[in-house]
Design a protein around this motif. Sequence first.
Motif, PDB file in Angstrom:
ATOM      1  N   ASP A 179      62.271  15.389  31.842  1.00  0.00           N
ATOM      2  CA  ASP A 179      61.931  16.758  31.447  1.00  0.00           C
ATOM      3  C   ASP A 179      60.518  16.923  30.905  1.00  0.00           C
ATOM      4  OD1 ASP A 179      64.561  17.669  32.036  1.00  0.00           O
ATOM      5  OD2 ASP A 179      65.254  16.843  30.124  1.00  0.00           O
ATOM      6  N   TRP A 180      59.907  15.811  30.422  1.00  0.00           N
ATOM      7  CA  TRP A 180      58.641  15.958  29.700  1.00  0.00           C
ATOM      8  C   TRP A 180      57.575  14.978  30.172  1.00  0.00           C
ATOM      9  CZ3 TRP A 180      58.302  20.222  26.947  1.00  0.00           C
ATOM     10  CH2 TRP A 180      59.477  20.792  26.437  1.00  0.00           C
ATOM     11  N   LEU A 181      56.327  15.390  29.926  1.00  0.00           N
ATOM     12  CA  LEU A 181      55.157  14.536  30.120  1.00  0.00           C
ATOM     13  C   LEU A 181      54.482  14.390  28.765  1.00  0.00           C
ATOM     14  CD1 LEU A 181      53.650  16.337  33.269  1.00  0.00           C
ATOM     15  CD2 LEU A 181      55.154  14.331  33.271  1.00  0.00           C
ATOM     16  N   ASP A 182      54.583  13.195  28.172  1.00  0.00           N
ATOM     17  CA  ASP A 182      53.883  12.925  26.914  1.00  0.00           C
ATOM     18  C   ASP A 182      52.532  12.318  27.251  1.00  0.00           C
ATOM     19  OD1 ASP A 182      55.703  13.323  24.347  1.00  0.00           O
ATOM     20  OD2 ASP A 182      56.987  12.690  26.008  1.00  0.00           O
ATOM     21  N   ILE A 183      51.463  12.949  26.744  1.00  0.00           N
ATOM     22  CA  ILE A 183      50.102  12.648  27.191  1.00  0.00           C
ATOM     23  C   ILE A 183      49.251  12.129  26.045  1.00  0.00           C
ATOM     24  CG2 ILE A 183      47.996  13.716  28.126  1.00  0.00           C
ATOM     25  CD1 ILE A 183      49.879  15.689  29.579  1.00  0.00           C
ATOM     26  N   THR A 192      57.202  19.849  35.115  1.00  0.00           N
ATOM     27  CA  THR A 192      57.426  20.919  36.084  1.00  0.00           C
ATOM     28  C   THR A 192      56.125  21.171  36.832  1.00  0.00           C
ATOM     29  OG1 THR A 192      56.780  22.619  34.497  1.00  0.00           O
ATOM     30  CG2 THR A 192      59.123  22.016  34.556  1.00  0.00           C
ATOM     31  N   SER A 193      56.171  22.071  37.786  1.00  0.00           N
ATOM     32  CA  SER A 193      54.958  22.419  38.539  1.00  0.00           C
ATOM     33  C   SER A 193      53.873  22.960  37.614  1.00  0.00           C
ATOM     34  CB  SER A 193      55.293  23.457  39.618  1.00  0.00           C
ATOM     35  OG  SER A 193      56.220  22.933  40.542  1.00  0.00           O
ATOM     36  N   GLU A 194      54.286  23.757  36.622  1.00  0.00           N
ATOM     37  CA  GLU A 194      53.309  24.299  35.670  1.00  0.00           C
ATOM     38  C   GLU A 194      52.682  23.189  34.838  1.00  0.00           C
ATOM     39  OE1 GLU A 194      56.369  25.419  36.116  1.00  0.00           O
ATOM     40  OE2 GLU A 194      55.948  27.341  37.093  1.00  0.00           O
ATOM     41  N   VAL A 226      48.057  19.272  33.845  1.00  0.00           N
ATOM     42  CA  VAL A 226      47.503  17.918  33.872  1.00  0.00           C
ATOM     43  C   VAL A 226      46.323  17.839  34.838  1.00  0.00           C
ATOM     44  CG1 VAL A 226      47.961  15.509  34.462  1.00  0.00           C
ATOM     45  CG2 VAL A 226      49.683  16.825  33.218  1.00  0.00           C
ATOM     46  N   VAL A 227      46.463  18.449  35.992  1.00  0.00           N
ATOM     47  CA  VAL A 227      45.368  18.460  36.976  1.00  0.00           C
ATOM     48  C   VAL A 227      44.129  19.103  36.373  1.00  0.00           C
ATOM     49  CG1 VAL A 227      44.590  19.513  39.141  1.00  0.00           C
ATOM     50  CG2 VAL A 227      46.825  18.406  39.027  1.00  0.00           C
ATOM     51  N   SER A 228      44.319  20.253  35.712  1.00  0.00           N
ATOM     52  CA  SER A 228      43.188  20.953  35.086  1.00  0.00           C
ATOM     53  C   SER A 228      42.545  20.106  33.990  1.00  0.00           C
ATOM     54  CB  SER A 228      43.677  22.292  34.507  1.00  0.00           C
ATOM     55  OG  SER A 228      42.631  22.958  33.837  1.00  0.00           O
ATOM     56  N   LEU A 229      43.380  19.467  33.176  1.00  0.00           N
ATOM     57  CA  LEU A 229      42.877  18.618  32.095  1.00  0.00           C
ATOM     58  C   LEU A 229      42.078  17.444  32.644  1.00  0.00           C
ATOM     59  CD1 LEU A 229      42.957  17.908  29.020  1.00  0.00           C
ATOM     60  CD2 LEU A 229      45.041  16.604  29.508  1.00  0.00           C
ATOM     61  N   ALA A 230      42.621  16.784  33.668  1.00  0.00           N
ATOM     62  CA  ALA A 230      41.941  15.627  34.263  1.00  0.00           C
ATOM     63  C   ALA A 230      40.633  16.035  34.924  1.00  0.00           C
ATOM     64  CB  ALA A 230      42.861  14.954  35.275  1.00  0.00           C
ATOM     65  N   LEU A 258      54.519  14.603  40.026  1.00  0.00           N
ATOM     66  CA  LEU A 258      53.239  14.662  39.340  1.00  0.00           C
ATOM     67  C   LEU A 258      52.173  13.931  40.137  1.00  0.00           C
ATOM     68  CD1 LEU A 258      51.343  15.101  36.909  1.00  0.00           C
ATOM     69  CD2 LEU A 258      52.312  13.016  35.902  1.00  0.00           C
ATOM     70  N   TRP A 259      52.526  12.770  40.647  1.00  0.00           N
ATOM     71  CA  TRP A 259      51.588  11.942  41.420  1.00  0.00           C
ATOM     72  C   TRP A 259      51.101  12.693  42.657  1.00  0.00           C
ATOM     73  CZ3 TRP A 259      53.033   6.242  43.104  1.00  0.00           C
ATOM     74  CH2 TRP A 259      51.849   5.505  43.283  1.00  0.00           C
ATOM     75  N   ALA A 260      52.038  13.376  43.330  1.00  0.00           N
ATOM     76  CA  ALA A 260      51.680  14.136  44.528  1.00  0.00           C
ATOM     77  C   ALA A 260      50.737  15.290  44.183  1.00  0.00           C
ATOM     78  CB  ALA A 260      52.945  14.662  45.201  1.00  0.00           C
ATOM     79  N   SER A 261      50.974  15.940  43.045  1.00  0.00           N
ATOM     80  CA  SER A 261      50.105  17.039  42.625  1.00  0.00           C
ATOM     81  C   SER A 261      48.690  16.540  42.330  1.00  0.00           C
ATOM     82  CB  SER A 261      50.676  17.723  41.380  1.00  0.00           C
ATOM     83  OG  SER A 261      51.932  18.312  41.659  1.00  0.00           O
ATOM     84  N   LEU A 262      48.599  15.406  41.657  1.00  0.00           N
ATOM     85  CA  LEU A 262      47.294  14.828  41.348  1.00  0.00           C
ATOM     86  C   LEU A 262      46.569  14.406  42.625  1.00  0.00           C
ATOM     87  CD1 LEU A 262      48.405  12.664  38.295  1.00  0.00           C
ATOM     88  CD2 LEU A 262      46.834  14.612  38.202  1.00  0.00           C
TER      89      LEU A 262
END
Length: 319
Positions: free
Chosen positions: A17-21, A35-37, A42-46, A65-69
Amino acid sequence: MNTVSSEQVIGIDVSRDWLDIYCLPDRKRLRLPNTSEGHAHVVSLARRRGALVCFEATGGQEWRLWASLDAARIVARQLPPAQVKAFAASRGTRAKTDRIDAELIARFMVFRPEAGRRHPAGKLRAIRALTSKRAQLVEMRKRLLVQIKAHEKLATSGMFTDMDVELKALLDTRISELEERIEQAVAADGTLAETARILRSIPEVGPVASTMLIAEMPELGTISGEQAAALTGFAPIAHDSGALRGKRTIAGGRRALRHVLFQAALVAANYNPTLKAFAQRLRDAGKPHKVIITAVARKLVNIANALCKARKPWGLQGA
């Protein structure tokens, strides 16, 4: 930790459910939904930071997440959990929370910048999914055959004959279908088809071993022999201290690939002309059987890597 640099790295502990960064070098923390949001954040932050993103292999929770990145052309790495765990132990970190794990992942990536896997191409992802499913069904069939033999010993096989026959026939059919789909997927890509042809030119390397190498080791042909052995888990690990010379062992690597290559090495040690002679020299030296097969598997991987690097089949390379 003097070896840790100030490079821009984002470590992520991925759960369902979560991404701890955790961000380096400024030690920023945040939690986003898986989630997609959250992925878009994460993409914007990176992208703003020009950062490398890293996370552990978590049984598939990280793939979206990997696919989105990857789609956003953000450099990302999937790290082996065992290596991150060993890194935590070396730092004396015993506590385990999602926040702590995210920091460990980021610091491990800075400490070992060459570690981890890059996102595989779409075709390779499909082939890997097919080979993984095939391996799963083969394991199911193996367990079924063991159960059938156990029932025969207990004289109870008659109770389940119809069921076992039907189930085995179903598994045989599904495995054959998957093998056909794997063949078609490889043949549909010119580069992969050429790689498969090179790998199958090696005596006793068949369709299963060649497609597993393609799916699980896309680095083949671009790395050294030592790196290839390490990735498959066939590199010998020393256990020496002072005058003591401990027994070498193997560990780690990509488990599914290691299993298939070990089976290929069993055959190659008896029928591949080059590897048969190599295995015999080890037998003459008094080496145990498992050590011999492991050495043959390691040599087999090195041959495959060298041939793929040269883009030449076995006979033309003089292997």
